[in-house]
Design a protein around this motif. Sequence first.
Motif, mmCIF file in Angstrom:
data_model
loop_
_atom_site.group_PDB
_atom_site.id
_atom_site.type_symbol
_atom_site.label_atom_id
_atom_site.label_comp_id
_atom_site.label_asym_id
_atom_site.label_seq_id
_atom_site.Cartn_x
_atom_site.Cartn_y
_atom_site.Cartn_z
ATOM 1 N N ARG A 23 0.833 -1.204 0.000
ATOM 2 C CA ARG A 23 0.000 0.000 0.000
ATOM 3 C C ARG A 23 0.869 1.255 0.000
ATOM 4 N N LEU A 24 2.053 1.132 0.597
ATOM 5 C CA LEU A 24 2.984 2.260 0.642
ATOM 6 C C LEU A 24 3.829 2.375 -0.627
ATOM 7 N N GLY A 25 3.599 1.495 -1.592
ATOM 8 C CA GLY A 25 4.227 1.641 -2.903
ATOM 9 C C GLY A 25 5.408 0.742 -3.189
ATOM 10 N N SER A 26 5.617 -0.289 -2.396
ATOM 11 C CA SER A 26 6.731 -1.198 -2.642
ATOM 12 C C SER A 26 6.212 -2.628 -2.641
ATOM 13 N N THR A 27 7.044 -3.555 -3.090
ATOM 14 C CA THR A 27 6.682 -4.967 -3.089
ATOM 15 C C THR A 27 7.853 -5.777 -2.542
ATOM 16 N N TRP A 28 7.569 -7.032 -2.218
ATOM 17 C CA TRP A 28 8.608 -7.934 -1.723
ATOM 18 C C TRP A 28 9.742 -8.046 -2.738
ATOM 19 N N ASN A 29 9.420 -8.039 -4.037
ATOM 20 C CA ASN A 29 10.441 -8.118 -5.084
ATOM 21 C C ASN A 29 11.369 -6.909 -5.073
ATOM 22 N N ASP A 30 10.872 -5.776 -4.592
ATOM 23 C CA ASP A 30 11.710 -4.576 -4.536
ATOM 24 C C ASP A 30 12.889 -4.746 -3.584
ATOM 25 N N LEU A 31 12.764 -5.656 -2.641
ATOM 26 C CA LEU A 31 13.857 -5.883 -1.700
ATOM 27 C C LEU A 31 15.141 -6.214 -2.455
ATOM 28 N N THR A 32 15.009 -6.957 -3.541
ATOM 29 C CA THR A 32 16.167 -7.313 -4.364
ATOM 30 C C THR A 32 16.384 -6.322 -5.504
ATOM 31 N N ASN A 33 15.301 -5.945 -6.169
ATOM 32 C CA ASN A 33 15.408 -5.129 -7.382
ATOM 33 C C ASN A 33 15.503 -3.631 -7.133
#
Length: 86
Positions: A23-33
Motif C-alpha cells: 500500500r505504501l508503494g513497494s513490493t517484496w520483489n523490490d527488496l532485491t530489485n
Amino acid sequence: MTINGKTYENKPITLDSLLEIERLGSTWNDLTNRPFTFLVAYTAYCMGEDTETAKREIEKFVYQGGDLSDLVNGLTVIVAKSPFAR
C-alpha cells in the motif's frame, strides 16, 4: 531502528506487513530489485507514517551523519527472521 533521535520498532515481516508495504508503494520483489524503495516503505511502515515522511527522515538522518547501513542492517535481520524470505 533509531532515526533522528526517535526509536521505532523494527516490525516483523508478516503477510499483513507486506500488504501494508505494498500500500505504501513497494513490493517484496523490490527488496532485491529496488532495495531503497523497499527500505523507505518498510521504514514508513515502522514509523506509522507515509513514504514522503520516511524519505525526509532518512535523508535528514544521513545528512546529520547517520549511517544508512544501520537501517539496512536492521532490515536485513528482520528479513532473515521472516518465514516469507525462505
